[in-house]
Design a protein around this motif. Structure first.
Motif, PDB file in Angstrom:
ATOM      1  N   LEU A  67     -17.521  -5.417  -6.246  1.00  0.00           N
ATOM      2  CA  LEU A  67     -16.496  -4.809  -5.391  1.00  0.00           C
ATOM      3  C   LEU A  67     -15.611  -5.853  -4.748  1.00  0.00           C
ATOM      4  CD1 LEU A  67     -17.897  -1.881  -3.250  1.00  0.00           C
ATOM      5  CD2 LEU A  67     -15.982  -1.855  -4.846  1.00  0.00           C
ATOM      6  N   VAL A  68     -16.175  -7.031  -4.525  1.00  0.00           N
ATOM      7  CA  VAL A  68     -15.433  -8.087  -3.855  1.00  0.00           C
ATOM      8  C   VAL A  68     -14.486  -8.786  -4.828  1.00  0.00           C
ATOM      9  CG1 VAL A  68     -15.674 -10.113  -2.353  1.00  0.00           C
ATOM     10  CG2 VAL A  68     -17.416  -8.354  -2.336  1.00  0.00           C
ATOM     11  N   ALA A 110     -11.520  -9.645  -7.388  1.00  0.00           N
ATOM     12  CA  ALA A 110     -10.083  -9.419  -7.190  1.00  0.00           C
ATOM     13  C   ALA A 110      -9.712  -7.998  -7.577  1.00  0.00           C
ATOM     14  CB  ALA A 110      -9.298 -10.394  -8.037  1.00  0.00           C
ATOM     15  N   PRO A 111      -8.983  -7.314  -6.698  1.00  0.00           N
ATOM     16  CA  PRO A 111      -8.681  -5.906  -6.964  1.00  0.00           C
ATOM     17  C   PRO A 111      -7.716  -5.787  -8.131  1.00  0.00           C
ATOM     18  CG  PRO A 111      -7.524  -6.684  -5.033  1.00  0.00           C
ATOM     19  CD  PRO A 111      -8.414  -7.798  -5.460  1.00  0.00           C
ATOM     20  N   ARG A 167      -9.097 -14.016   1.519  1.00  0.00           N
ATOM     21  CA  ARG A 167      -9.025 -12.997   0.484  1.00  0.00           C
ATOM     22  C   ARG A 167     -10.416 -12.491   0.121  1.00  0.00           C
ATOM     23  NH1 ARG A 167      -5.569 -11.635  -4.007  1.00  0.00           N
ATOM     24  NH2 ARG A 167      -6.775 -11.402  -5.913  1.00  0.00           N
ATOM     25  N   ARG A 168     -11.334 -13.438   0.036  1.00  0.00           N
ATOM     26  CA  ARG A 168     -12.682 -13.072  -0.392  1.00  0.00           C
ATOM     27  C   ARG A 168     -13.445 -12.297   0.683  1.00  0.00           C
ATOM     28  NH1 ARG A 168     -16.810 -17.772  -1.502  1.00  0.00           N
ATOM     29  NH2 ARG A 168     -16.602 -17.729   0.748  1.00  0.00           N
ATOM     30  N   LYS A 185     -12.480  -7.794   3.160  1.00  0.00           N
ATOM     31  CA  LYS A 185     -13.102  -6.465   3.101  1.00  0.00           C
ATOM     32  C   LYS A 185     -14.482  -6.466   3.749  1.00  0.00           C
ATOM     33  CE  LYS A 185     -10.886  -4.253  -0.794  1.00  0.00           C
ATOM     34  NZ  LYS A 185     -10.792  -4.622  -2.208  1.00  0.00           N
ATOM     35  N   ARG A 211     -15.651  -4.285   6.941  1.00  0.00           N
ATOM     36  CA  ARG A 211     -16.781  -3.372   6.809  1.00  0.00           C
ATOM     37  C   ARG A 211     -17.839  -3.640   7.883  1.00  0.00           C
ATOM     38  NH1 ARG A 211     -18.069  -4.222   1.283  1.00  0.00           N
ATOM     39  NH2 ARG A 211     -16.146  -3.330   0.562  1.00  0.00           N
TER      40      ARG A 211
END
Lengths: 331, 195
Positions: A87-88, A90-91, B14-15, B18, B22
């Protein structure tokens, strides 16, 4: 020094300190404390030693609690990385690659010709560049791509695009519009060129935004560094470089075929919506321009948008002979 | 900032973006606040990197996150303190528990010496004075609220506080007197607080 303070003074100081920490001292008690502290420097000294330990205890607790939270985050990260590492990553752009992009590249071998992508009014397109970066192009937009060994240069001649840039430390990715230039290594961000102004909104990572030198008389230090959640607007001949936060859902709503506005004047909303529709909106009365608009509009079906404007803002829409849609006060 | 440095920090932000949001959402129970705090964390890291070399940006992000999360928890705790009576709000209880994250003595070892000294001294207090002191100082509870929780009178709480204050102050004094007796040559500058 400490030895000089007698037990009765120290007891009294501790009682006053405990009274103070109760936070419910009466005014007459406060006056009494002030008098007692004034009466003898040893009173003040003893009292201060209790104030000091109180402050030190709070500081110590804060340091320890922050360290405990930090460790908790480390554990959380560790658990996540073992379970959710995918999930982490790169999107990737979820949308399929649309065929709408026009390609005029490499017609001759002598001169590298930039690849050119364009969308018609009301159309959006998603495509992948040679380096794997994904670009979503919004309505009525033109993008030129010119990659070299040193730099991945793209130029947004018109419109709006969202970039999901593949990381390449050797070759920075540079997006330029008429007024601004955004330089990144790998990140996700939206660039919107409206006439002479350019809005750069960063969704993840860090982006450095510069004025395009020929376009405006900006100082050399006009560079702005944006991090995820921030955006800046570049306007020619303006030295303002406001950095503000934005709502990511609103900025990327066009990817989902919606336009979302939060407390925007109707005049700005009309200007923005007109990018999408052939039948242009026109305000029948200048005073309407200041009406604040908050809400989402369907970009695929103008009829629904017209109805929404009529109902939400108590307006009446009329089609004029030029095919424009005139918005008028209702009644 | 050197390009490699910029690179390193970009990558780290960037890493971890999220992940951080969370965790903060879980901690604060509010995703908007989580985003705001994460934003401040990255700004702080970025500002730090402008003037200093960062070798491990992730460690810096986590450190800043610990500090700023605590600030937010404290800020909210005070807010609820003023606006909600203790029994009414489960949310406040949750915050209360987080704010009381008092590390155990074995974790003190990794902290600064002066911090560890004071935390150990608090730990060594008799049970009731320790409870009263921690609830008042760290959780921001009034004597009245503490009295209710512990089932004693407000004046008893005041007595516990006096006892705690005295013992803590004496530990600090003893530590300082001990320091004064140590003669070093050449003399080392005294970095402790003046008394």
């Amino acid at each position: 020094m400490k030895g000089n303070i007698s037990q009765p003074i120290d007891d009294r100081a501790a009682r006053w300190a405990a009274r103070t920490l109760s936070g419910v001292m009466k005014p007459e008690e406060k006056t009494a404390l002030a008098g007692w502290l004034e009466a003898d420097p040893r009173h003040r000294q003893a009292f201060d030693s209790y104030v000091e330990i109180t402050e030190l205890a709070s500081e110590a607790h804060d340091v320890a609690a922050a360290a405990a939270l930090e460790r908790e985050l480390e554990v959380f990260a560790h658990e996540r990385s073992s379970r959710w590492s995918w999930l982490v990553a790169a999107p990737a752009m979820a949308a399929s690659i649309a065929a709408a992009a026009l390609f005029f590249g490499a017609m001759t071998n002598s001169q590298p010709t930039p690849e050119r992508y364009a969308t018609a009014r009301g159309e959006t397109a998603v495509f992948t560049l040679k380096d794997g970066s994904a670009v979503s192009l919004n309505t009525d937009s033109v993008l030129e791509v010119n990659f070299s060994n040193e730099e991945r240069s793209v130029s947004l001649a018109r419109g709006e695009a969202l970039f999901d840039v593949t990381r390449d430390a050797e070759r920075p990715f540079v997006v330029s519009s008429a007024t601004a230039e955004a330089r990144v290594l790998g990140t996700r961000f939206n660039v919107k060129a409206m006439g002479e102004s350019t809005i750069v909104s960063v969704l993840s990572g860090v982006v450095e935004v510069n004025a395009v030198k020929e376009s405006v008389h900006r100082a050399a230090d006009a560079a702005v560094t944006l991090i995820a959640g921030q955006e800046t607007i570049f306007i020619p001949d303006s030295n303002k470089k406001d950095v503000r936060t934005f709502n990511p859902d609103a900025v990327t709503s066009w990817l989902r075929g919606k336009a979302i506005y939060e407390n925007q004047p109707l005049s700005a909303v009309i200007a923005d919506l007109n990018r999408y529709y052939t039948a242009q909106f026109l305000l029948g009365d200048d005073s309407l321009g200041n009406i604040p608009v908050t809400g989402g509009f369907d970009l695929k079906d103008q009829a629904i948008t017209i109805e929404a404007l009529e109902i939400a803002l108590s307006l009446r829409a009329e089609k004029n002979p030029n095919g424009q849609i005139l918005l008028l006060p209702n009644g | 900032m050197a390009p490699e440095q910029r690179d390193l920090i970009e990558e780290a932000i960037r890493r971890d973006e999220k992940l951080l949001i969370r965790w903060l959402t879980k901690k604060l129970g509010d995703s908007d606040a989580a985003r705001d705090v994460a934003q401040s964390v990255f700004m702080r890291v970025w500002a730090f990197a402008e003037t200093s070399t960062v070798e491990n940006p992730r460690a810096l992000i986590f450190k800043a996150a610990g500090n700023l999360a605590l600030n937010e928890i404290k800020r909210r705790n005070r807010f609820y303190q003023r606006h909600v009576t203790p029994s009414e709000s489960a949310e406040k209880d949750a915050l209360h528990n987080v704010a009381s994250t008092a590390p155990s003595p074995e974790t003190h070892a990794s902290l600064r010496e002066d911090v560890a000294l004071i935390l150990n001294a608090i730990h060594a207090l008799p049970e009731r004075p320790r409870q009263a002191f921690m609830m008042n100082r760290f959780d921001g509870l009034s004597y009245k609220e503490i009295a209710k929780t512990m089932g004693v009178s407000e004046s008893s709480i005041e007595k516990y506080m006096i006892e705690a204050l005295k013992q803590l102050r004496n530990v600090l004094n003893a530590e300082r007197t001990k320091g004064e007796k140590i003669v070093t040559f050449p003399p080392i500058p005294d970095r402790r607080r003046k008394s």
